[in-house]
Design an enzyme around this catalytic site. Structure first.
Site, PDB file in Angstrom:
ATOM      1  N   ASP A  63       0.806  -1.289  -0.017  1.00  0.00           N
ATOM      2  CA  ASP A  63      -0.038  -0.099  -0.062  1.00  0.00           C
ATOM      3  C   ASP A  63       1.049   1.246   0.111  1.00  0.00           C
ATOM      4  O   ASP A  63       2.267   1.027   0.103  1.00  0.00           O
ATOM      5  CB  ASP A  63      -0.800  -0.055   1.379  1.00  0.00           C
ATOM      6  CG  ASP A  63      -1.508   1.167   1.571  1.00  0.00           C
ATOM      7  OD1 ASP A  63      -2.438   1.714   0.775  1.00  0.00           O
ATOM      8  OD2 ASP A  63      -1.235   1.855   2.588  1.00  0.00           O
ATOM      9  N   ASP A  65      -0.028   5.329   1.172  1.00  0.00           N
ATOM     10  CA  ASP A  65      -0.262   6.082   1.883  1.00  0.00           C
ATOM     11  C   ASP A  65      -0.319   5.544   3.356  1.00  0.00           C
ATOM     12  O   ASP A  65      -1.043   4.448   3.750  1.00  0.00           O
ATOM     13  CB  ASP A  65      -1.799   6.702   1.799  1.00  0.00           C
ATOM     14  CG  ASP A  65      -1.609   7.951   0.615  1.00  0.00           C
ATOM     15  OD1 ASP A  65      -0.612   8.557   0.303  1.00  0.00           O
ATOM     16  OD2 ASP A  65      -2.669   7.712  -0.246  1.00  0.00           O
TER      17      ASP A  65
END
Ligand code: TMP
Ligand code: MG
Length: 317
Positions: A63, A65
């Site tokens: 991922d 953020d």
């Protein structure tokens, strides 16, 4: 009838015990007090199996953020890719205010431990849809994005350079799978000099008209809780990831766990979850869901140590 043969049983146990000692010595980062593991032995066995298979069998899915980027720095939140767009160069005051209100409304829902992913899903669609509509109304210019990233306080986690460099050196593909804004994400990694050829990105990309003004977002919307669909429709087709059955997955949301659903017939999957916020409320569910949970750890130390071990021929028997 079950026979217990002590002469076999005992050595197997002691081999396991020696192995536990080994990881302690070889990956001391796993002993940090920020590291939580529900099943330490399963983690160690998975790392060992991945190490035996080597770098050629490995892919990393991460991922972006709050996973590759820091959660906070000097007590202040580090902006996500959406929040980097909160800059006068790109959006007006009214839009800033509305985006912040939306963040204050929906982010607590995203991380609410008392709601299921099914309950959150329609609300996340609502959040992303409203924000994207606002952004489109601002006629954002493509050629201003780089400056907005430069002026932002975006920050990758400490140790990011070692992480990206190791993967490049070992020719291990890295898939960054983000519900953020792809164009901004690419600019962040480019400005940090780690947008390398083994890096692949799946995200929400902006669609600009011929004059370079934002007019829409491309493709199907990706939010935190529909990454499974993106994994099946996009990640599964990425050639660079094929023939690599061992997966190291990094995320900060329970929704990130589905990022590996596009990997057909994975042999070993090791999941690492950054638990940045609402630690007491979410600790249990994170420990039940990720193999390794890193509590308020702003560094890449643990993923780096695991990668060093898996990809190093030094430890290969
Ligand atoms: P990620 O998949 O790379 O983590 O990106 C999604 C994160 O972006 C998610 O945790 C929520 C955050 N977000 C904002 O910070 N502001 C926004 O306006 C939106 C829509 C999402
Ligand atoms: Mg995230």
């Amino acid at each position: 009838m079950i026979y217990h043969i002590p002469s076999i049983y005992t050595p197997v146990r002691s081999v396991l015990a020696i192995w536990h000692q080994l990881t302690k010595a070889e990956i001391p980062e796993l002993a940090k007090c920020s590291v939580l593991m529900r099943e330490r032995s399963r983690v160690e066995e998975t790392i060992y199996a991945m190490q035996r298979a080597g770098a050629g069998s490995l892919q990393v899915i991460s991922d972006f953020d709050m996973t590759l980027t820091r959660f906070a720095h000097n007590g202040k939140r580090v902006p996500t890719t959406h929040n980097i767009l909160d800059n006068q160069l790109l959006i007006d005051e009214d839009c800033t205010k509305k985006m912040r209100e939306l963040l204050n409304t929906y982010y607590p829902i995203e991380i609410d431990a008392s709601r299921t992913a099914e309950e959150k899903l329609p609300l996340m669609v609502e959040w992303w849809t409203k924000v994207h509509k606002l952004l489109i109304s601002q006629r954002i210019r493509k050629d201003m994005l780089a400056q907005a990233v430069r002026e932002s306080s975006a920050m990758l986690r400490d140790g990011y350079k070692v992480f990206f460099d190791r993967l490049t050196e070992q020719q291990v593909p890295l898939l960054i799978f983000s519900a953020g804004v792809g164009d901004v994400l690419e600019e962040v990694i480019r400005q940090n000099h780690v947008f390398l050829p083994n890096v692949h990105v799946i995200s929400n990309y902006m669609d600009f008209d011929q004059t370079g003004v934002l007019r829409a977002f491309k493709g199907q919307l990706i939010h935190t809780f529909n990454k499974r669909e993106g994994a099946l429709s996009h990640a599964a087709g990425l050639r660079a990831l094929q023939g690599r059955p061992n997966v190291l997955l990094l995320g900060d949301s329970l929704g990130d766990l589905t990022m590996a659903d596009g990997v057909s017939q994975h042999q070993n999957l090791l999941t690492i979850g950054f638990l940045n916020d609402q630690v007491d409320e979410r600790k249990e569910s994170y420990m039940n869901s990720f193999d390794i949970v890193l509590v308020k750890d702003e560094t890449m130390d643990v993923p780096n140590a695991i990668l060093r071990y898996i990809t190093s021929s030094r430890y290969r028997k």
